[in-house]
Design a protein around this motif. Structure first.
Motif, PDB file in Angstrom:
ATOM      1  N   LEU A  72      -1.540  12.272   4.784  1.00 34.71           N
ATOM      2  CA  LEU A  72      -2.880  11.750   5.039  1.00 34.71           C
ATOM      3  C   LEU A  72      -3.051  10.361   4.443  1.00 34.71           C
ATOM      4  O   LEU A  72      -3.594   9.452   5.083  1.00 34.71           O
ATOM      5  CB  LEU A  72      -3.921  12.710   4.463  1.00 34.71           C
ATOM      6  CG  LEU A  72      -5.387  12.373   4.745  1.00 34.71           C
ATOM      7  CD1 LEU A  72      -5.658  12.386   6.245  1.00 34.71           C
ATOM      8  CD2 LEU A  72      -6.305  13.360   4.027  1.00 34.71           C
ATOM      9  N   ARG A  73      -2.576  10.169   3.212  1.00 31.32           N
ATOM     10  CA  ARG A  73      -2.663   8.852   2.569  1.00 31.32           C
ATOM     11  C   ARG A  73      -1.824   7.822   3.320  1.00 31.32           C
ATOM     12  O   ARG A  73      -2.252   6.679   3.525  1.00 31.32           O
ATOM     13  CB  ARG A  73      -2.189   8.960   1.120  1.00 31.32           C
ATOM     14  CG  ARG A  73      -3.106   9.722   0.176  1.00 31.32           C
ATOM     15  CD  ARG A  73      -4.190   8.808  -0.360  1.00 31.32           C
ATOM     16  NE  ARG A  73      -3.648   7.704  -1.110  1.00 31.32           N
ATOM     17  CZ  ARG A  73      -3.354   7.741  -2.414  1.00 31.32           C
ATOM     18  NH1 ARG A  73      -3.549   8.877  -3.110  1.00 31.32           N
ATOM     19  NH2 ARG A  73      -2.877   6.678  -3.038  1.00 31.32           N
ATOM     20  N   VAL A  74      -0.629   8.226   3.737  1.00 28.87           N
ATOM     21  CA  VAL A  74       0.244   7.306   4.467  1.00 28.87           C
ATOM     22  C   VAL A  74      -0.375   6.937   5.811  1.00 28.87           C
ATOM     23  O   VAL A  74      -0.333   5.781   6.236  1.00 28.87           O
ATOM     24  CB  VAL A  74       1.640   7.927   4.661  1.00 28.87           C
ATOM     25  CG1 VAL A  74       2.486   7.080   5.616  1.00 28.87           C
ATOM     26  CG2 VAL A  74       2.350   8.082   3.327  1.00 28.87           C
ATOM     27  N   GLY A  75      -0.972   7.916   6.488  1.00 26.05           N
ATOM     28  CA  GLY A  75      -1.581   7.647   7.781  1.00 26.05           C
ATOM     29  C   GLY A  75      -2.706   6.636   7.688  1.00 26.05           C
ATOM     30  O   GLY A  75      -2.877   5.807   8.593  1.00 26.05           O
ATOM     31  N   LYS A  76      -3.497   6.670   6.620  1.00 22.88           N
ATOM     32  CA  LYS A  76      -4.564   5.695   6.444  1.00 22.88           C
ATOM     33  C   LYS A  76      -4.014   4.281   6.317  1.00 22.88           C
ATOM     34  O   LYS A  76      -4.567   3.328   6.870  1.00 22.88           O
ATOM     35  CB  LYS A  76      -5.398   6.047   5.218  1.00 22.88           C
ATOM     36  CG  LYS A  76      -6.263   7.286   5.388  1.00 22.88           C
ATOM     37  CD  LYS A  76      -7.094   7.543   4.136  1.00 22.88           C
ATOM     38  CE  LYS A  76      -7.990   8.764   4.321  1.00 22.88           C
ATOM     39  NZ  LYS A  76      -8.805   9.031   3.105  1.00 22.88           N
ATOM     40  N   VAL A  77      -2.896   4.166   5.586  1.00 25.05           N
ATOM     41  CA  VAL A  77      -2.289   2.843   5.418  1.00 25.05           C
ATOM     42  C   VAL A  77      -1.766   2.322   6.746  1.00 25.05           C
ATOM     43  O   VAL A  77      -2.007   1.172   7.134  1.00 25.05           O
ATOM     44  CB  VAL A  77      -1.164   2.907   4.376  1.00 25.05           C
ATOM     45  CG1 VAL A  77      -0.417   1.573   4.316  1.00 25.05           C
ATOM     46  CG2 VAL A  77      -1.714   3.278   3.012  1.00 25.05           C
ATOM     47  N   GLU A 137       0.828  -1.210   0.000  1.00 24.50           N
ATOM     48  CA  GLU A 137       0.000   0.000   0.000  1.00 24.50           C
ATOM     49  C   GLU A 137       0.862   1.260   0.000  1.00 24.50           C
ATOM     50  O   GLU A 137       0.518   2.260  -0.643  1.00 24.50           O
ATOM     51  CB  GLU A 137      -0.929  -0.011   1.217  1.00 24.50           C
ATOM     52  CG  GLU A 137      -1.943  -1.145   1.205  1.00 24.50           C
ATOM     53  CD  GLU A 137      -2.836  -1.092  -0.013  1.00 24.50           C
ATOM     54  OE1 GLU A 137      -3.276   0.026  -0.384  1.00 24.50           O
ATOM     55  OE2 GLU A 137      -3.109  -2.156  -0.602  1.00 24.50           O
ATOM     56  N   LEU A 138       1.984   1.233   0.741  1.00 22.07           N
ATOM     57  CA  LEU A 138       2.864   2.396   0.740  1.00 22.07           C
ATOM     58  C   LEU A 138       3.484   2.615  -0.635  1.00 22.07           C
ATOM     59  O   LEU A 138       3.706   3.768  -1.054  1.00 22.07           O
ATOM     60  CB  LEU A 138       3.968   2.222   1.792  1.00 22.07           C
ATOM     61  CG  LEU A 138       3.530   2.282   3.261  1.00 22.07           C
ATOM     62  CD1 LEU A 138       4.728   2.048   4.177  1.00 22.07           C
ATOM     63  CD2 LEU A 138       2.868   3.620   3.584  1.00 22.07           C
ATOM     64  N   GLU A 139       3.744   1.530  -1.341  1.00 20.12           N
ATOM     65  CA  GLU A 139       4.298   1.663  -2.683  1.00 20.12           C
ATOM     66  C   GLU A 139       3.308   2.345  -3.624  1.00 20.12           C
ATOM     67  O   GLU A 139       3.700   3.100  -4.521  1.00 20.12           O
ATOM     68  CB  GLU A 139       4.691   0.295  -3.237  1.00 20.12           C
ATOM     69  CG  GLU A 139       5.368   0.317  -4.599  1.00 20.12           C
ATOM     70  CD  GLU A 139       6.599   1.211  -4.632  1.00 20.12           C
ATOM     71  OE1 GLU A 139       6.831   1.851  -5.679  1.00 20.12           O
ATOM     72  OE2 GLU A 139       7.336   1.278  -3.623  1.00 20.12           O
ATOM     73  N   LYS A 140       2.040   2.087  -3.429  1.00 21.86           N
ATOM     74  CA  LYS A 140       1.015   2.768  -4.237  1.00 21.86           C
ATOM     75  C   LYS A 140       1.045   4.270  -3.989  1.00 21.86           C
ATOM     76  O   LYS A 140       0.887   5.080  -4.921  1.00 21.86           O
ATOM     77  CB  LYS A 140      -0.371   2.213  -3.911  1.00 21.86           C
ATOM     78  CG  LYS A 140      -0.573   0.768  -4.331  1.00 21.86           C
ATOM     79  CD  LYS A 140      -1.965   0.297  -3.933  1.00 21.86           C
ATOM     80  CE  LYS A 140      -2.169  -1.174  -4.297  1.00 21.86           C
ATOM     81  NZ  LYS A 140      -3.524  -1.660  -3.894  1.00 21.86           N
ATOM     82  N   VAL A 141       1.245   4.669  -2.703  1.00 21.49           N
ATOM     83  CA  VAL A 141       1.329   6.088  -2.380  1.00 21.49           C
ATOM     84  C   VAL A 141       2.589   6.691  -3.003  1.00 21.49           C
ATOM     85  O   VAL A 141       2.547   7.789  -3.589  1.00 21.49           O
ATOM     86  CB  VAL A 141       1.324   6.298  -0.857  1.00 21.49           C
ATOM     87  CG1 VAL A 141       1.445   7.775  -0.511  1.00 21.49           C
ATOM     88  CG2 VAL A 141       0.063   5.714  -0.242  1.00 21.49           C
TER      89      VAL A 141
END
Length: 583
Positions: A375-380, A352-356
């Protein structure tokens, strides 16, 4: 076939009796002599079946025979076996007398609420339909004498039961608890449908229902897992803050002053032990340390991991826990499972982090800005809960990450290790007993599974009034009390292990995973008991018992009730329960 006067019927031969001609009856001699009779054989009846001969006898005796198919009918058929099993268990336990010493309509209806929850969890309105004679599908209303009860009367009975909760729980505690007993205590949550109840609030949701209001439920069980009390708290109540009210209940309401409280590490925290348990004489505890506290023991040298090379548990002391015993345990299978799970979570997080990271490098609609990227990283990280094992570098233009191998190794060294802390002295409880008592908390977790999902279906809650919610939880607890006793009695017919002593004898160590007894493994493999009965869950066994019906029969103008004959499985179940099947 005709039979002459004074001639008894004969079933070896069928005869016709023929009067003599008239001229033989003339003269003076005919005045004094009987007419001369002759007999002629028409048929031999001796070879007829016995039942045909019996029917012929009844006809000759003047009885009128009718066809069973035309005149014997079943007007109504109601499930009875499961009702007899549940109500019989309630009577054997004397639960009605626990609810109230005097018989009353409210008590009978309250018993119906409990029995119906065991048989099939449903609403009060649906239960009223099930208890109505015209719409009933079982004999529950007839057996308990609550025919024609309305939904309003059932709600009134639930309110009556809720008002007597403290008195009823005190009686249950007197039956199952003694001075110095172990008390298993844990909490869970269950969600609401609606938003108008004062108890409903947002909190730590264990049901996975995001956005749903909930309540917190605390369950108190005896050391064998038998439930004795339940308490409802607002949905935003933390686990540890529920302990104080339970201590007051046990000491002041029940009069049990010497108790060993068994709770998990989130419930019996350092603060609760120091504030609510340690200052009170007679209160002991058994709980476990959190991972940071175990790491501190290792760093300070109090816990030497090398000792696990020779054994899987040992006692130790630490100045951080004065007057307490610490029992360190290591389970190799648990260590493997934790390592596997951690690696799976790390890999899922990396995907998921790679997608970000890829979104920050694409040409079109590129993700920019440290706040948006964060924000995106925090969700992951919030989803997989392993953010502490990653090093992150977030800027306005990009995002890079890599594993923190040092922290991963530091956590991995404690895989499979847990430490149990207790204030119970060694002369009262041996080391293995401490570990076994803490593992007995699984019995409360099994109770929550039955209450919430598997059988009693306490959730979701649709009540709005605070007292109704508490009464609903209490009804479910009483139903689980009955269910617990039924499971223990019917264990030989269930997948449940009915030979725990043999299972414990095969166990290499109390730290090792629990094993099922040889008999339980045979049942699971063959799906059959040693005496040839099919193995059931309690739910399917109750369904099978429900096929034992009570039928309203009509024969001509007469009506009567007839209970079907039980199968060998039914007879065995009632024998194990110790209750009559004709109840």
């Amino acid at each position: 076939m005709a039979v002459g006067p004074g001639v008894p019927p004969c079933f070896g031969l069928c005869h016709e009796v023929v009067p003599a001609p008239d001229h033989f009856a003339g003269g003076l001699l005919g005045l004094f002599l009987l007419p001369k009779l002759t007999k002629r054989t028409l048929a031999n009846l001796s070879k007829l079946p016995p039942e045909a001969i019996e029917a012929l006898k009844r006809v000759l005796a003047g009885e009128t025979l009718v066809s069973a198919e035309e005149h014997l009918t079943i007007e109504q058929s109601l499930g009875h076996g499961a009702v007899a099993a549940v109500v019989g268990t309630i009577r054997r336990l004397g639960l009605a007398e626990v609810l109230h010493s005097r018989s009353s309509a409210e008590r009978d209806r309250a018993v119906a609420l409990v029995a119906a929850r065991v048989l099939r969890a449903t609403s009060r309105l649906a239960l009223a339909w099930a208890l109505d004679q015209e719409t009933a599908t079982s004999t529950l209303s007839e057996v308990l004498g609550v025919e024609g009860v309305t939904s309003d009367q059932l709600y009134a009975a639930m309110d009556w039961l809720g008002r007597g909760q403290a008195r009823i729980e005190k009686k249950l505690a007197a039956r199952h608890l003694t001075e110095g007993t172990l008390l298993l205590y844990d909490v869970t949550s269950t969600y609401f449908e609606g938003r108008s109840c004062p108890l409903a609030a947002l909190g730590h949701n264990r049901d996975g229902k995001k956005g749903k209001l909930q309540i917190v439920v605390g369950l108190l069980c005896a050391s064998d897992g038998c439930p004795v009390a339940v308490e409802v708290f607002p949905g935003n109540t933390s686990d540890s803050t529920t302990l104080e009210s339970q201590i007051l209940k046990v000491r002041e309401q029940w009069g049990v002053t010497h108790v060993v409280w068994v709770g998990d590490r989130g419930l019996l925290t350092d603060a609760r032990i120091d504030q609510e348990l340690r200052p009170v004489e007679g209160l002991k505890w058994i709980t476990a340390l959190r991972a940071p506290a175990i790491g501190a023991l290792v760093d300070e040298g109090d816990l030497q991991l090398s000792l696990f090379d020779e054994r899987d548990l040992f006692e130790l002391e630490s100045p951080n826990y004065p007057g307490e015993r610490l029992v360190a345990c290591r389970n190799p299978l648990l260590a493997e499972e934790r390592a596997r799970k951690r690696e799976a979570l790390l890999q899922a997080t990396e995907r998921e982090l790679e997608k970000v990271a890829a979104a920050t490098r694409r040409e079109k609609r590129r993700l920019v800005g440290a706040d948006r990227i964060g924000l995106r990283v925090g969700k992951v990280l919030g989803r997989y809960k392993v953010g502490k094992h990653f090093v992150l570098d977030i800027t306005d233009d990009g995002f890079i990450y890599h594993r923190n191998e040092e922290r991963i190794r530091d956590e991995a060294r404690l895989d499979g290790v847990y430490v149990i802390r207790t204030s119970v002295p060694a002369e009262t409880m041996e080391t293995e007993g401490v570990v076994r008592s803490y593992k007995d908390l699984s019995r409360v977790e099994w109770g929550f599974r039955n209450l919430k999902t598997a059988h009693l279906e306490m959730r979701p809650i649709h009540h709005c009034l605070e007292e109704r919610v508490r009464a609903h939880a209490f009804v479910c607890m009483l139903a689980y009390h009955v269910l617990w006793h039924m499971r223990r009695a019917l264990a030989p017919l269930l997948f449940q292990d009915d030979d725990p002593a043999a299972a414990e004898a095969e166990r290499r160590s109390v730290v090792a995973p629990a094993r099922r007894s040889p008999r339980a493994r045979r049942k699971a493999a063959r799906k059959q008991t040693d005496d040839g009965f099919p193995v059931h869950s309690l739910e399917t066994l109750l369904e099978d018992l429900a096929t034992l019906t009570k039928n309203r029969m009509r024969f001509g103008r007469a009506t009567f009730d007839q209970v079907a004959q039980p199968t060998p499985l039914h007879k065995r179940a009632f024998e194990l329960l110790g209750v009559p099947w004709r109840a």
